[in-house]
Motif scaffolding. Sequence first.
Motif, mmCIF file in Angstrom:
data_model
loop_
_atom_site.group_PDB
_atom_site.id
_atom_site.type_symbol
_atom_site.label_atom_id
_atom_site.label_comp_id
_atom_site.label_asym_id
_atom_site.label_seq_id
_atom_site.Cartn_x
_atom_site.Cartn_y
_atom_site.Cartn_z
ATOM 1 N N GLY A 191 0.818 -1.207 0.000
ATOM 2 C CA GLY A 191 0.000 0.000 0.000
ATOM 3 C C GLY A 191 0.852 1.257 0.000
ATOM 4 O O GLY A 191 0.553 2.227 -0.701
ATOM 5 N N GLY A 192 1.934 1.247 0.790
ATOM 6 C CA GLY A 192 2.833 2.395 0.817
ATOM 7 C C GLY A 192 3.505 2.641 -0.523
ATOM 8 O O GLY A 192 3.679 3.786 -0.952
ATOM 9 N N MET A 193 3.893 1.549 -1.203
ATOM 10 C CA MET A 193 4.551 1.688 -2.509
ATOM 11 C C MET A 193 3.583 2.163 -3.590
ATOM 12 O O MET A 193 4.015 2.765 -4.585
ATOM 13 C CB MET A 193 5.173 0.350 -2.907
ATOM 14 N N VAL A 194 2.302 1.891 -3.409
ATOM 15 C CA VAL A 194 1.299 2.348 -4.379
ATOM 16 C C VAL A 194 0.842 3.762 -4.055
ATOM 17 O O VAL A 194 0.903 4.671 -4.902
ATOM 18 C CB VAL A 194 0.089 1.391 -4.405
ATOM 19 N N PHE A 195 0.393 3.987 -2.820
ATOM 20 C CA PHE A 195 -0.200 5.272 -2.470
ATOM 21 C C PHE A 195 0.846 6.372 -2.270
ATOM 22 O O PHE A 195 0.570 7.541 -2.555
ATOM 23 C CB PHE A 195 -1.037 5.134 -1.200
ATOM 24 N N GLY A 198 9.192 3.525 3.854
ATOM 25 C CA GLY A 198 9.985 3.231 5.045
ATOM 26 C C GLY A 198 9.128 2.905 6.249
ATOM 27 O O GLY A 198 9.387 1.931 6.968
ATOM 28 N N TYR A 199 8.092 3.714 6.469
ATOM 29 C CA TYR A 199 7.236 3.507 7.636
ATOM 30 C C TYR A 199 6.527 2.156 7.574
ATOM 31 O O TYR A 199 6.479 1.411 8.554
ATOM 32 C CB TYR A 199 6.207 4.637 7.728
ATOM 33 N N ASN A 200 5.987 1.829 6.402
ATOM 34 C CA ASN A 200 5.179 0.617 6.310
ATOM 35 C C ASN A 200 6.000 -0.662 6.204
ATOM 36 O O ASN A 200 5.546 -1.722 6.633
ATOM 37 C CB ASN A 200 4.201 0.742 5.145
ATOM 38 N N LEU A 201 7.194 -0.579 5.637
ATOM 39 C CA LEU A 201 8.084 -1.738 5.712
ATOM 40 C C LEU A 201 8.382 -2.082 7.165
ATOM 41 O O LEU A 201 8.346 -3.244 7.579
ATOM 42 C CB LEU A 201 9.387 -1.458 4.956
ATOM 43 N N TYR A 227 -0.414 6.970 7.196
ATOM 44 C CA TYR A 227 0.466 7.728 8.087
ATOM 45 C C TYR A 227 1.428 8.625 7.308
ATOM 46 O O TYR A 227 1.611 9.794 7.645
ATOM 47 C CB TYR A 227 1.262 6.785 8.993
ATOM 48 N N GLY A 228 2.041 8.060 6.260
ATOM 49 C CA GLY A 228 2.977 8.864 5.473
ATOM 50 C C GLY A 228 2.306 10.090 4.883
ATOM 51 O O GLY A 228 2.875 11.185 4.871
ATOM 52 N N GLY A 229 1.061 9.918 4.401
ATOM 53 C CA GLY A 229 0.353 11.046 3.812
ATOM 54 C C GLY A 229 -0.116 12.046 4.834
ATOM 55 O O GLY A 229 0.023 13.259 4.647
ATOM 56 N N ALA A 230 -0.688 11.570 5.949
ATOM 57 C CA ALA A 230 -1.216 12.484 6.963
ATOM 58 C C ALA A 230 -0.092 13.279 7.629
ATOM 59 O O ALA A 230 -0.219 14.491 7.848
ATOM 60 C CB ALA A 230 -2.005 11.700 8.009
ATOM 61 N N SER A 231 1.023 12.625 7.934
ATOM 62 C CA SER A 231 2.133 13.346 8.563
ATOM 63 C C SER A 231 2.781 14.314 7.579
ATOM 64 O O SER A 231 3.174 15.427 7.954
ATOM 65 C CB SER A 231 3.171 12.360 9.110
ATOM 66 N N THR A 232 2.883 13.921 6.316
ATOM 67 C CA THR A 232 3.395 14.829 5.290
ATOM 68 C C THR A 232 2.473 16.027 5.132
ATOM 69 O O THR A 232 2.926 17.179 5.013
ATOM 70 C CB THR A 232 3.525 14.088 3.945
ATOM 71 N N PHE A 233 1.179 15.786 5.132
ATOM 72 C CA PHE A 233 0.182 16.836 4.954
ATOM 73 C C PHE A 233 0.328 17.908 6.035
ATOM 74 O O PHE A 233 0.395 19.107 5.747
ATOM 75 C CB PHE A 233 -1.217 16.212 4.997
ATOM 76 N N ILE A 234 0.400 17.480 7.293
ATOM 77 C CA ILE A 234 0.526 18.445 8.388
ATOM 78 C C ILE A 234 1.892 19.125 8.365
ATOM 79 O O ILE A 234 2.002 20.343 8.539
ATOM 80 C CB ILE A 234 0.293 17.752 9.740
ATOM 81 N N ALA A 235 2.945 18.354 8.128
ATOM 82 C CA ALA A 235 4.299 18.925 8.128
ATOM 83 C C ALA A 235 4.451 19.999 7.055
ATOM 84 O O ALA A 235 5.111 21.026 7.279
ATOM 85 C CB ALA A 235 5.336 17.816 7.916
#
Length: 509
Positions: free
Chosen positions: A116-120, A428-431, A179-187
């Motif tokens: 999912g991380g590699m796709v999204f 990285g996070y999802n691996l 998580y990668g998207g939400a944390s990136t969005f806020i950052a």
Amino acid sequence: MLRHDLERNPATSPIDSEPTPPSEAVRRHPALFRAVRRRRNPPLRRSDITVTDERAVKRAVKAASLGNAMEWFDFGIYAYLAGTIGRVFFPSGSDTAQLLSSFATFAVAFLVRPLGGMVFGPMGDKVGRKKVLALTMILMAIGTAAIGMLPTYAAVGFWSPLLLILFRLLQGFSTGGEYGGASTFIAEYAPDKRRGYFGSFLELGTLAGYTGAAGLVTALTAWLGSDTMDAWGWRIPFLVAGPLGIVGIYLRLKLDDTPAYLKLEQGNVHVTEAVNAVETTVHGDLAKIFRQHWPTLVLCIALVGAYNITDYMLLSYMPTYLSDELHYSETHGLLILVATMVLLMLIINQVGRLNDRFGRKPLLMTGMLGFFVLSAPAFLLVQQGSLLAVSGGMLMLGLSLVCLLGTMSAALPAMFPTPVRYGSLSVGYNLSASLFGGTTPLVITALIGATGSDMMPAYYSMAAALVGVIAVACMKETAQQPLEGSPPSVQTEQEAAELVRSQTPAPKF
């Protein structure tokens, strides 16, 4: 811009020759290398600096955090109903076998999270953060609500656990982009000096989701009783996910994409960032993420692995530990966990303020050392069995965890440059979550079964924390600094003007 010129004509670009790494290729062409060196630290212009809109930042934080809360509400339900799920979908003569089967199904969702991380992730770098975050919300809501409508093993036999696994896979796949998207969005929305504070709201959402799930399961169990929960009550928390998902989708689609992403798309990033982008990667190129960012990916995996083991041990596994190993009632264990999480929710934003002021590394190191030093004493306290002792042990672990929760969402996005931030962090996070997070309840249950020692959760947390200490020592401090590949982000026009003036050399006499 230089980056755009190179992308239009890669065949004639000395930077893109393969297999030589781009940075080395630049050094082999002295004229280009001198030009890049001259442009490394040019004076800032006012147009380079992003002045944030306070109301827009708060709307973005609210949407990302509420969406994250709903995602983890969905995911937490399964963890808190693990015993019931085992009895409904995996009938067996052994309670341990049922629990292992249930936790194995919990873990299977994590197997597809890297996919999912590699796709999204790369998709979020290509088409924008908000569209992908809305899509992950839709998939999670569908997967969770579908579990609530599944037939039991008694009704359809082996098809029941098979369908359960299928929808758990859908849950895991969608969470890979969350998580990668939400944390990136806020950052990318937050000003540089308050990124830790605003980022802490993301994990406030995580705690709220877990608390809501635990509270609902506790209330239903107390109201309906274990037999009714096994019969049909377990369906209610899963079915609640549908309406909550619609709310999350609405909130996320209302927002504009992040200023950093929009500037990157419009080609308004200063030439310094453009040159750096040439040396990193183009949007969404998964192969280059692995090839050019692998050292940072390894560091991210180690950091997230330590964080996830301690997180899932406390927030997901602990109620099962209290009920199955220490023979607490399920309601009693969940109530203690809910109280602990409410306390963490009250202080997590203060941790965000602290890591803005003192740095990400000191807060992360405090959390990792806390788990390394306090895990054994905390579990010895928990094993005393009294309410005061159990609460004290949970509090010791919770205070260590909140140092990580309140800091990670600001520290992790800053590890990667803007053009590949969503993709790199998601991978990285999802691996790491796949290898170490979702397997935590399964591994701990198996270790206790193999050794007979109720202290295995403590030892496992201590080993993870030791890896975390090393990872934190190796990472760069990023507090109050612009995100890599993005211009500075400030709160006011006055702050922007002062930043520009600070770049102007003093007159010489």
